[in-house]
Design a protein around this motif. Structure first.
Motif, PDB file in Angstrom:
ATOM      1  N   HIS A 423       0.819  -1.212   0.000  1.00  0.00           N
ATOM      2  CA  HIS A 423       0.000   0.000   0.000  1.00  0.00           C
ATOM      3  C   HIS A 423       0.853   1.263   0.000  1.00  0.00           C
ATOM      4  CE1 HIS A 423       0.907   0.059   4.319  1.00  0.00           C
ATOM      5  NE2 HIS A 423       0.452   1.298   4.349  1.00  0.00           N
ATOM      6  N   ALA A 424       1.998   1.235   0.681  1.00  0.00           N
ATOM      7  CA  ALA A 424       2.831   2.428   0.765  1.00  0.00           C
ATOM      8  C   ALA A 424       3.393   2.810  -0.605  1.00  0.00           C
ATOM      9  CB  ALA A 424       3.961   2.214   1.764  1.00  0.00           C
ATOM     10  N   ARG A 425       3.795   1.811  -1.394  1.00  0.00           N
ATOM     11  CA  ARG A 425       4.318   2.091  -2.733  1.00  0.00           C
ATOM     12  C   ARG A 425       3.242   2.727  -3.607  1.00  0.00           C
ATOM     13  NH1 ARG A 425       7.628   4.222  -6.043  1.00  0.00           N
ATOM     14  NH2 ARG A 425       8.196   3.053  -7.932  1.00  0.00           N
ATOM     15  N   ILE A 426       2.036   2.171  -3.571  1.00  0.00           N
ATOM     16  CA  ILE A 426       0.942   2.685  -4.399  1.00  0.00           C
ATOM     17  C   ILE A 426       0.580   4.108  -3.985  1.00  0.00           C
ATOM     18  CG2 ILE A 426      -1.475   2.388  -5.044  1.00  0.00           C
ATOM     19  CD1 ILE A 426       0.390   0.329  -6.330  1.00  0.00           C
ATOM     20  N   LEU A 427       0.422   4.342  -2.684  1.00  0.00           N
ATOM     21  CA  LEU A 427       0.028   5.671  -2.216  1.00  0.00           C
ATOM     22  C   LEU A 427       1.105   6.702  -2.518  1.00  0.00           C
ATOM     23  CD1 LEU A 427      -1.704   4.851   1.193  1.00  0.00           C
ATOM     24  CD2 LEU A 427      -2.774   5.343  -1.009  1.00  0.00           C
ATOM     25  N   GLY A 428       2.362   6.289  -2.480  1.00  0.00           N
ATOM     26  CA  GLY A 428       3.443   7.214  -2.800  1.00  0.00           C
ATOM     27  C   GLY A 428       3.396   7.673  -4.242  1.00  0.00           C
ATOM     28  N   ILE A 429       3.094   6.756  -5.161  1.00  0.00           N
ATOM     29  CA  ILE A 429       2.989   7.123  -6.583  1.00  0.00           C
ATOM     30  C   ILE A 429       1.767   8.001  -6.819  1.00  0.00           C
ATOM     31  CG2 ILE A 429       2.660   6.225  -8.922  1.00  0.00           C
ATOM     32  CD1 ILE A 429       4.169   3.688  -7.976  1.00  0.00           C
ATOM     33  N   CYS A 430       0.664   7.680  -6.162  1.00  0.00           N
ATOM     34  CA  CYS A 430      -0.598   8.390  -6.398  1.00  0.00           C
ATOM     35  C   CYS A 430      -0.644   9.780  -5.766  1.00  0.00           C
ATOM     36  CB  CYS A 430      -1.761   7.578  -5.836  1.00  0.00           C
ATOM     37  SG  CYS A 430      -2.124   6.038  -6.697  1.00  0.00           S
ATOM     38  N   ALA A 431       0.147  10.012  -4.713  1.00  0.00           N
ATOM     39  CA  ALA A 431       0.009  11.207  -3.876  1.00  0.00           C
ATOM     40  C   ALA A 431      -0.094  12.525  -4.645  1.00  0.00           C
ATOM     41  CB  ALA A 431       1.158  11.259  -2.865  1.00  0.00           C
ATOM     42  N   PRO A 432       0.712  12.776  -5.682  1.00  0.00           N
ATOM     43  CA  PRO A 432       0.621  14.078  -6.359  1.00  0.00           C
ATOM     44  C   PRO A 432      -0.712  14.317  -7.066  1.00  0.00           C
ATOM     45  CG  PRO A 432       2.694  12.966  -6.886  1.00  0.00           C
ATOM     46  CD  PRO A 432       1.820  11.963  -6.220  1.00  0.00           C
ATOM     47  N   TYR A 433      -1.519  13.280  -7.209  1.00  0.00           N
ATOM     48  CA  TYR A 433      -2.746  13.379  -8.004  1.00  0.00           C
ATOM     49  C   TYR A 433      -4.027  13.225  -7.188  1.00  0.00           C
ATOM     50  CZ  TYR A 433       0.676  12.879 -11.712  1.00  0.00           C
ATOM     51  OH  TYR A 433       1.756  13.070 -12.536  1.00  0.00           O
ATOM     52  N   LEU A 434      -3.914  13.229  -5.875  1.00  0.00           N
ATOM     53  CA  LEU A 434      -5.088  12.961  -5.033  1.00  0.00           C
ATOM     54  C   LEU A 434      -5.608  14.187  -4.309  1.00  0.00           C
ATOM     55  CD1 LEU A 434      -4.088   9.507  -3.467  1.00  0.00           C
ATOM     56  CD2 LEU A 434      -5.452   9.966  -5.530  1.00  0.00           C
ATOM     57  N   GLY A 435      -5.034  15.348  -4.552  1.00  0.00           N
ATOM     58  CA  GLY A 435      -5.484  16.543  -3.849  1.00  0.00           C
ATOM     59  C   GLY A 435      -5.129  16.452  -2.376  1.00  0.00           C
ATOM     60  N   GLU A 436      -6.072  16.829  -1.524  1.00  0.00           N
ATOM     61  CA  GLU A 436      -5.868  16.770  -0.078  1.00  0.00           C
ATOM     62  C   GLU A 436      -6.196  15.364   0.420  1.00  0.00           C
ATOM     63  OE1 GLU A 436      -7.220  19.315   3.887  1.00  0.00           O
ATOM     64  OE2 GLU A 436      -8.585  19.173   2.176  1.00  0.00           O
ATOM     65  N   VAL A 437      -5.211  14.693   0.987  1.00  0.00           N
ATOM     66  CA  VAL A 437      -5.421  13.364   1.565  1.00  0.00           C
ATOM     67  C   VAL A 437      -5.510  13.542   3.080  1.00  0.00           C
ATOM     68  CG1 VAL A 437      -4.485  11.041   1.859  1.00  0.00           C
ATOM     69  CG2 VAL A 437      -4.220  12.232  -0.330  1.00  0.00           C
ATOM     70  N   VAL A 438      -6.647  13.163   3.659  1.00  0.00           N
ATOM     71  CA  VAL A 438      -6.905  13.461   5.069  1.00  0.00           C
ATOM     72  C   VAL A 438      -7.468  12.241   5.786  1.00  0.00           C
ATOM     73  CG1 VAL A 438      -7.366  15.898   4.584  1.00  0.00           C
ATOM     74  CG2 VAL A 438      -9.263  14.281   4.622  1.00  0.00           C
ATOM     75  N   GLY A 439      -7.299  12.255   7.091  1.00  0.00           N
ATOM     76  CA  GLY A 439      -7.953  11.298   7.976  1.00  0.00           C
ATOM     77  C   GLY A 439      -8.742  12.063   9.011  1.00  0.00           C
ATOM     78  N   VAL A 440     -10.028  11.742   9.177  1.00  0.00           N
ATOM     79  CA  VAL A 440     -10.909  12.497  10.066  1.00  0.00           C
ATOM     80  C   VAL A 440     -11.710  11.522  10.926  1.00  0.00           C
ATOM     81  CG1 VAL A 440     -12.805  14.164  10.218  1.00  0.00           C
ATOM     82  CG2 VAL A 440     -11.102  14.360   8.369  1.00  0.00           C
ATOM     83  N   TYR A 441     -11.674  11.725  12.246  1.00  0.00           N
ATOM     84  CA  TYR A 441     -12.481  10.925  13.167  1.00  0.00           C
ATOM     85  C   TYR A 441     -13.870  11.550  13.316  1.00  0.00           C
ATOM     86  CZ  TYR A 441      -8.392   8.239  14.595  1.00  0.00           C
ATOM     87  OH  TYR A 441      -7.304   7.402  14.601  1.00  0.00           O
ATOM     88  N   SER A 442     -14.853  10.701  13.652  1.00  0.00           N
ATOM     89  CA  SER A 442     -16.216  11.171  13.851  1.00  0.00           C
ATOM     90  C   SER A 442     -16.926  10.295  14.876  1.00  0.00           C
ATOM     91  CB  SER A 442     -16.992  11.131  12.526  1.00  0.00           C
ATOM     92  OG  SER A 442     -18.363  11.453  12.710  1.00  0.00           O
ATOM     93  N   ASP A 443     -17.893  10.891  15.561  1.00  0.00           N
ATOM     94  CA  ASP A 443     -18.745  10.101  16.453  1.00  0.00           C
ATOM     95  C   ASP A 443     -20.060   9.735  15.776  1.00  0.00           C
ATOM     96  OD1 ASP A 443     -20.014  12.537  16.366  1.00  0.00           O
ATOM     97  OD2 ASP A 443     -19.998  12.906  18.531  1.00  0.00           O
ATOM     98  N   TRP A 444     -20.123   9.910  14.452  1.00  0.00           N
ATOM     99  CA  TRP A 444     -21.353   9.561  13.719  1.00  0.00           C
ATOM    100  C   TRP A 444     -21.609   8.055  13.775  1.00  0.00           C
ATOM    101  CZ3 TRP A 444     -22.204   6.283   9.550  1.00  0.00           C
ATOM    102  CH2 TRP A 444     -23.483   6.334   8.973  1.00  0.00           C
ATOM    103  N   THR A 445     -22.879   7.694  13.907  1.00  0.00           N
ATOM    104  CA  THR A 445     -23.352   6.322  13.717  1.00  0.00           C
ATOM    105  C   THR A 445     -24.632   6.380  12.913  1.00  0.00           C
ATOM    106  OG1 THR A 445     -24.931   5.987  15.542  1.00  0.00           O
ATOM    107  CG2 THR A 445     -22.557   5.878  16.099  1.00  0.00           C
ATOM    108  N   PRO A 446     -25.066   5.274  12.325  1.00  0.00           N
ATOM    109  CA  PRO A 446     -26.312   5.304  11.556  1.00  0.00           C
ATOM    110  C   PRO A 446     -27.554   5.478  12.417  1.00  0.00           C
ATOM    111  CG  PRO A 446     -25.472   3.068  11.688  1.00  0.00           C
ATOM    112  CD  PRO A 446     -24.405   3.957  12.251  1.00  0.00           C
ATOM    113  N   LEU A 447     -27.399   5.503  13.728  1.00  0.00           N
ATOM    114  CA  LEU A 447     -28.543   5.721  14.616  1.00  0.00           C
ATOM    115  C   LEU A 447     -28.792   7.197  14.905  1.00  0.00           C
ATOM    116  CD1 LEU A 447     -27.956   2.889  17.264  1.00  0.00           C
ATOM    117  CD2 LEU A 447     -29.473   2.856  15.275  1.00  0.00           C
TER     118      LEU A 447
END
Length: 472
Positions: A423-447
């Motif tokens: 996965h690291a090799r793939i993400l490294g190649i793709c990075a310049p073309y993905l815009g903003e790559v982010v990780g976001v936590y949430s307390d959302w549930t389907p309920l």
């Protein structure tokens, strides 16, 4: 930056939006003479792009009768078939490449024309589950042979690498960091990480907000990527990887009775099935449960079994897709016509005036609740990064490029699925073309905010049950 040099010939089969978008990326990042590249396609569309880059362009449809002779005449040992076509059997092309000694990559396990909607076949037989089983059945015969990468675009493909990075992020942020990520081939080790973190559900949660300068008109299907591809998979049965925590099958849910048993299907089209999901910018949303290969491959890859072979852990996995608004209207019209395609089709590219594709994975059930990890790519960023792309296509073409490079770097791996690639090799190649790559936590549930205006039958004790996600 040139990521790889390739001495063989490269045949691009099919030249729609993804073929036209990936060609400039290939020329930018792979050292290959232009006279070693050829395009074989069923229609004239895209000829001007091929001519712009000086690439040979051949118009001749590939059929059951001519596939071996036609494709075989343009490939040999050490060459590469990049299959971006529709209505051509991926399995037959993979077999052909093994016989020829050629490398191979596709973005979906495609059947011959009509395979998605053949009324003589059962819903199970025309499911992505069945098509994937036919492909992975080749694994043993291909072992040690030329690399054939199956189903590696954005999704399926890129999202499998997002899942692994998300798992590592969650492990770090919950105090259980993984010192050394396991190799991609170690399925059990990755599944053990997901189980330890408490991952119950994985959504491929996507919201496309791109808009064009002219609205959809009646009798027209409008989309930001292949109309034929979207309609084909939308008319297949809704499919999802079925987690070990699920208490009961849906009333219209069925197991296939063969293969890995990691997924189920619903007795209705994916384009008429909606689920609740969440992305950071859109927030709560209803998305279509469109069948996708990654829903099955992820559930299978992250399965743990005991000594008897019984499943001890598996997450539920599926697509939750909110396409651009014109595509939503197009699906509504298509359903009203009993899934008979509109007489006109329009692929939005240059006419797009604003919007983005927010594509990621939503991992739920862990100590922090829910975590979305992915790409937020605007149309402006896509146009600056690469020609002949919109925000949706560039997330695909970047992953296609990365998969091709990986196959060139690993030419004797036989049949390989996206989940089994570094996965690291793939993400490294793709990075310049993905815009903003982010990780976001949430307390959302389907309920959340449910049962306010009307009573609903919910499982309040376990928010991560599929019945709570499904829109009924």
């Amino acid at each position: 930056m040139k990521h790889a040099a390739f001495a063989g010939r490269l045949l691009i089969l099919g030249f729609g939006s993804i073929g036209q978008g990936v060609l400039p990326l290939i020329l930018r990042h792979i050292d290959i003479p232009r006279d070693r590249i050829a395009i074989l396609t069923a229609e004239e569309r895209g000829r001007e792009v091929a001519e712009e880059y000086g690439i040979r362009f051949v118009v001749e449809p590939v059929t059951r009768d001519n596939a071996a002779a036609l494709v075989g005449s343009m490939l040999g040992s050490g060459d590469f078939l990049l299959n971006l076509s529709v209505d051509v059997s991926s399995v037959e092309l993979m077999k052909l490449c093994q016989r020829l000694g050629a490398l191979y990559l596709d973005t979906v396990v495609e059947p011959w024309a009509g395979g998605y909607t053949d009324p003589t076949r059962t819903p199970s037989q025309r499911s992505n589950y069945a098509m994937r089983e036919e492909a992975v059945a080749l694994r043993e015969a291909f072992r040690g042979g030329p690399t054939s990468v199956t189903a590696h675009g954005a999704n399926p493909g890129l999202v499998s690498h997002f899942v692994k990075q998300a798992l590592l992020d969650i492990a770090r942020d919950t105090g259980a960091p993984v010192a050394s990520p396991p190799p991609a081939a170690d399925r059990a080790a990755w599944a053990a990480i997901a189980q330890r973190l408490g991952i119950r559900v994985i959504h491929i949660a996507e919201r496309d907000t791109q808009v064009g300068r002219r609205p959809k008109k009646p009798g027209e299907f409008v989309n930001t990527w292949s109309v034929d591809g979207f309609v084909g998979e939308g008319c297949q049965p809704a499919e999802l990887g079925w987690g070990s925590h699920e208490k009961a099958l849906p009333s219209d849910g069925h197991r296939h009775g063969f293969g890995c048993d990691a997924a189920i299907y619903l007795m209705r089209p994916g384009a008429s099935t909606r689920v609740r999901s969440w992305t950071p910018l859109e927030g709560p949303m209803h998305g279509f449960l469109i069948t996708h290969n990654e829903s099955i491959s992820m559930a299978d890859y992250y399965t743990l079994r005991d000594a008897s072979g019984a499943v001890t852990y598996r997450p539920t996995a599926h697509y939750a897709y909110h396409p651009c608004d014109d595509a939503v209207l197009s699906i509504h019209e298509l359903a009203g016509k009993n899934w008979i395609m509109q007489p006109e089709k329009r692929l939005m590219t240059d006419e797009i005036t604003a919007g983005m594709d927010e594509l990621g994975v939503l991992l739920m059930g862990h100590a922090r609740g829910a975590y979305w990890y992915g790409s937020r790519l605007t149309i402006e960023e896509a146009r600056r990064a690469a020609p002949h792309n919109n925000a949706t296509s560039l997330q695909v073409t970047a992953a296609v490029l990365a998969g091709v490079i990986w196959a060139m770097e690993n030419p004797r791996r036989g049949l390989v699925e996206s989940d089994e690639i570094d996965h690291a090799r793939i993400l490294g190649i793709c990075a310049p073309y993905l815009g903003e790559v982010v990780g976001v936590y949430s307390d959302w549930t389907p309920l959340r905010d449910r049962g306010v205006l009307f009573p609903e039958e919910l499982d309040a004790a376990d928010p991560w049950q599929f019945r709570n996600f499904r829109v009924t």
